[in-house]
Design a protein around this motif. Structure first.
Motif, mmCIF file in Angstrom:
data_model
loop_
_atom_site.group_PDB
_atom_site.id
_atom_site.type_symbol
_atom_site.label_atom_id
_atom_site.label_comp_id
_atom_site.label_asym_id
_atom_site.label_seq_id
_atom_site.Cartn_x
_atom_site.Cartn_y
_atom_site.Cartn_z
ATOM 1 N N LEU A 31 51.339 37.338 56.287
ATOM 2 C CA LEU A 31 51.421 38.331 55.221
ATOM 3 C C LEU A 31 50.000 38.586 54.725
ATOM 4 O O LEU A 31 49.425 37.757 54.020
ATOM 5 N N PRO A 32 49.407 39.730 55.101
ATOM 6 C CA PRO A 32 48.026 40.009 54.739
ATOM 7 C C PRO A 32 47.894 40.491 53.296
ATOM 8 O O PRO A 32 48.870 40.945 52.694
ATOM 9 N N PRO A 33 46.678 40.435 52.770
ATOM 10 C CA PRO A 33 46.462 40.897 51.396
ATOM 11 C C PRO A 33 46.315 42.415 51.298
ATOM 12 O O PRO A 33 46.232 42.946 50.195
ATOM 13 N N THR A 34 46.290 43.114 52.416
ATOM 14 C CA THR A 34 45.935 44.529 52.422
ATOM 15 C C THR A 34 47.115 45.480 52.419
ATOM 16 O O THR A 34 46.941 46.667 52.161
ATOM 17 N N TYR A 35 48.316 45.009 52.735
ATOM 18 C CA TYR A 35 49.511 45.841 52.717
ATOM 19 C C TYR A 35 50.734 44.939 52.705
ATOM 20 O O TYR A 35 50.640 43.736 52.913
ATOM 21 N N TRP A 36 51.919 45.537 52.475
ATOM 22 C CA TRP A 36 53.132 44.770 52.247
ATOM 23 C C TRP A 36 53.818 44.333 53.531
ATOM 24 O O TRP A 36 54.670 43.467 53.525
ATOM 25 N N ALA A 37 53.491 44.906 54.663
ATOM 26 C CA ALA A 37 54.105 44.545 55.935
ATOM 27 C C ALA A 37 53.624 43.161 56.373
ATOM 28 O O ALA A 37 52.694 42.596 55.782
ATOM 29 N N GLU A 74 41.866 27.444 49.139
ATOM 30 C CA GLU A 74 41.098 28.416 48.363
ATOM 31 C C GLU A 74 39.779 28.704 49.075
ATOM 32 O O GLU A 74 39.074 27.778 49.478
ATOM 33 N N PHE A 75 39.447 29.994 49.221
ATOM 34 C CA PHE A 75 38.227 30.359 49.935
ATOM 35 C C PHE A 75 37.401 31.371 49.151
ATOM 36 O O PHE A 75 37.874 31.993 48.205
ATOM 37 N N GLN A 76 36.163 31.506 49.591
ATOM 38 C CA GLN A 76 35.312 32.592 49.134
ATOM 39 C C GLN A 76 34.637 33.175 50.363
ATOM 40 O O GLN A 76 34.485 32.489 51.379
ATOM 41 N N ASP A 88 44.701 31.014 51.046
ATOM 42 C CA ASP A 88 45.621 31.000 52.173
ATOM 43 C C ASP A 88 46.779 30.104 51.785
ATOM 44 O O ASP A 88 46.582 28.907 51.536
ATOM 45 N N LEU A 89 47.976 30.664 51.697
ATOM 46 C CA LEU A 89 49.186 29.896 51.390
ATOM 47 C C LEU A 89 49.902 29.638 52.709
ATOM 48 O O LEU A 89 50.328 30.582 53.382
ATOM 49 N N ILE A 90 49.998 28.387 53.092
ATOM 50 C CA ILE A 90 50.496 28.017 54.410
ATOM 51 C C ILE A 90 51.748 27.161 54.280
ATOM 52 O O ILE A 90 51.787 26.214 53.488
ATOM 53 N N THR A 91 52.748 27.497 55.088
ATOM 54 C CA THR A 91 53.950 26.686 55.220
ATOM 55 C C THR A 91 54.037 26.216 56.659
ATOM 56 O O THR A 91 53.967 27.034 57.587
ATOM 57 N N LEU A 92 54.169 24.906 56.835
ATOM 58 C CA LEU A 92 54.311 24.321 58.162
ATOM 59 C C LEU A 92 55.787 24.157 58.509
ATOM 60 O O LEU A 92 56.616 23.915 57.628
ATOM 61 N N ASP A 93 56.098 24.271 59.799
ATOM 62 C CA ASP A 93 57.476 24.040 60.228
ATOM 63 C C ASP A 93 57.694 22.542 60.508
ATOM 64 O O ASP A 93 56.791 21.727 60.296
ATOM 65 N N LEU A 101 51.878 32.215 56.877
ATOM 66 C CA LEU A 101 50.549 32.269 56.276
ATOM 67 C C LEU A 101 50.493 33.531 55.439
ATOM 68 O O LEU A 101 50.631 34.640 55.957
ATOM 69 N N GLU A 102 50.347 33.341 54.146
ATOM 70 C CA GLU A 102 50.202 34.469 53.230
ATOM 71 C C GLU A 102 48.826 34.370 52.597
ATOM 72 O O GLU A 102 48.421 33.306 52.149
ATOM 73 N N VAL A 103 48.120 35.501 52.570
ATOM 74 C CA VAL A 103 46.779 35.522 51.980
ATOM 75 C C VAL A 103 46.813 36.389 50.733
ATOM 76 O O VAL A 103 47.280 37.526 50.760
#
Length: 138
Positions: A31-37, A74-76, A88-93, A101-103
């Motif tokens: 899930l990118p930060p630039t659009y909802w798709a 958390e990044f810069q 970066d929000l990460i969920t592992l299986d 991965l949602e940013v």
């Protein structure tokens, strides 16, 4: 730290698509930060992240937080001459691979510059003609 998270942290800082791909679940969603798709599948997600690694400069992780399947990194970075911070929000299986991965990122001006730069890169990468179907509405 979980070994997948440690490997992701190292690969993401260099934009190493080949190192990112084996960390991704067969059903990964980005899930990118630039659009909802969202992008689905390891081939598409690795390709997108590889391009992001080329657009971001001065990228570094500031903090890594998490336990079990849920992590926040958390990044810069910079996009062109614009500064940004994000997470970066990460969920592992269950196998320890990245399932989601949602940013999230700010400020808006930098996110807009990221979108513009990514659209230009994707438009010139022939793989994305094939990967179009991997992009779905949220």
């Amino acid at each position: 730290m979980h070994p997948t998270i440690a490997a992701f942290e190292a690969a993401a800082q260099t934009g190493d698509e080949a190192a990112l791909a084996p960390l991704l679940s067969p059903v990964v969603q980005f899930l990118p930060p630039t659009y909802w798709a969202r992008w689905q599948g390891p081939e598409a997600v690795a390709a997108v992240l590889g391009h992001v690694g080329q657009v971001f400069t001065d990228f570094r992780y500031r903090r890594v937080m998490g336990h079990g399947p849920d992590w926040a990194l958390e990044f810069q970075c910079k996009v062109g001459d614009l500064d940004a911070v994000g997470v970066d929000l990460i969920t592992l299986d269950a196998d320890g691979l990245i399932a989601q991965l949602e940013v999230v990122m700010r400020p808006l001006k930098t996110v807009a510059a990221l979108r513009e730069a990514m659209n230009a890169r994707v438009a010139t990468d022939p793989r994305f003609l094939k990967l179009r179907d991997a992009l779905t509405d949220g």
